[in-house]
Design a protein around this motif. Structure first.
Motif, PDB file in Angstrom:
ATOM      1  N   HIS A 115      36.283  42.530  44.405  1.00 30.42           N
ATOM      2  CA  HIS A 115      36.062  41.174  43.902  1.00 30.42           C
ATOM      3  C   HIS A 115      37.209  40.735  42.995  1.00 30.42           C
ATOM      4  O   HIS A 115      37.945  39.810  43.333  1.00 30.42           O
ATOM      5  CB  HIS A 115      34.721  41.100  43.170  1.00 30.42           C
TER       6      HIS A 115
ATOM      7  N   ALA B 258      31.244  40.575  45.275  1.00 30.94           N
ATOM      8  CA  ALA B 258      32.236  41.165  46.183  1.00 30.94           C
ATOM      9  C   ALA B 258      31.858  40.830  47.624  1.00 30.94           C
ATOM     10  O   ALA B 258      30.682  40.856  47.995  1.00 30.94           O
ATOM     11  CB  ALA B 258      32.305  42.672  45.997  1.00 30.94           C
TER      12      ALA B 258
ATOM     13  N   CYS C 117      36.969  47.548  42.483  1.00 34.41           N
ATOM     14  CA  CYS C 117      36.095  46.560  43.107  1.00 34.41           C
ATOM     15  C   CYS C 117      36.946  45.501  43.814  1.00 34.41           C
ATOM     16  O   CYS C 117      37.883  44.957  43.219  1.00 34.41           O
ATOM     17  CB  CYS C 117      35.209  45.895  42.051  1.00 34.41           C
TER      18      CYS C 117
ATOM     19  N   SER D   8      28.596  43.540  41.219  1.00 31.20           N
ATOM     20  CA  SER D   8      28.588  43.870  42.647  1.00 31.20           C
ATOM     21  C   SER D   8      28.018  45.271  42.822  1.00 31.20           C
ATOM     22  O   SER D   8      28.233  46.148  41.989  1.00 31.20           O
ATOM     23  CB  SER D   8      30.000  43.820  43.227  1.00 31.20           C
TER      24      SER D   8
END
Length: 135
Positions: free
Chosen positions: A78, A111, A76, A98
């Motif tokens: 993020h 994200a 991810c 996310s």
């Protein structure tokens, strides 16, 4: 005199013990943000599954549909958590929620960036995908 030297040594050791974890964390964050070069690559070979669906691997997600095959990173963007499950037609990050569509595009944050598409070669003769991963 000796206590002054011991005090300086203690202060230097304390500073070093505080700085090392901070530098290590900054290095990890910079790599995730793509600020440091990654010079090594791996090629993973995975079986080409029959039928449509989402298959999760350690560092990638393989999505097969009537439109073809897509391969995206399972990391991810993020905070670097590994995405390892889907709900309906959405890929879901287990850490902060996310959500991404089957092309890896962000549907719901936190994200802010899409999942990284990964280059691959489809070898129908051997029924495998060869996916290039950066370390």
């Amino acid at each position: 005199m000796r206590s002054g030297m011991e005090r300086r040594f203690f202060l230097k050791a304390a500073l070093a013990s505080l700085a090392a974890p901070a530098l290590w964390q900054m290095n990890g964050l910079a790599k995730r943000a793509g600020m440091l070069p990654e010079n090594a690559e791996d090629t993973l070979t995975v079986p080409l599954s029959i039928g449509n669906g989402v298959r999760f691997y350690d560092r990638m997600i393989v999505i097969t549909s009537p439109d073809g095959v897509a391969v995206v990173s399972s990391i991810c963007p993020h905070l670097g958590c590994r995405i390892n499950h889907a709900e309906a037609a959405e890929l879901v990050c287990p850490c902060h929620g996310s959500r991404f569509n089957a092309r890896g595009e962000v549907l719901h944050g936190p994200a802010m960036r899409n999942l990284q598409p990964l280059p691959f070669v489809l070898d129908r003769a051997e029924a495998v995908l060869r996916v290039t991963l950066k370390k």
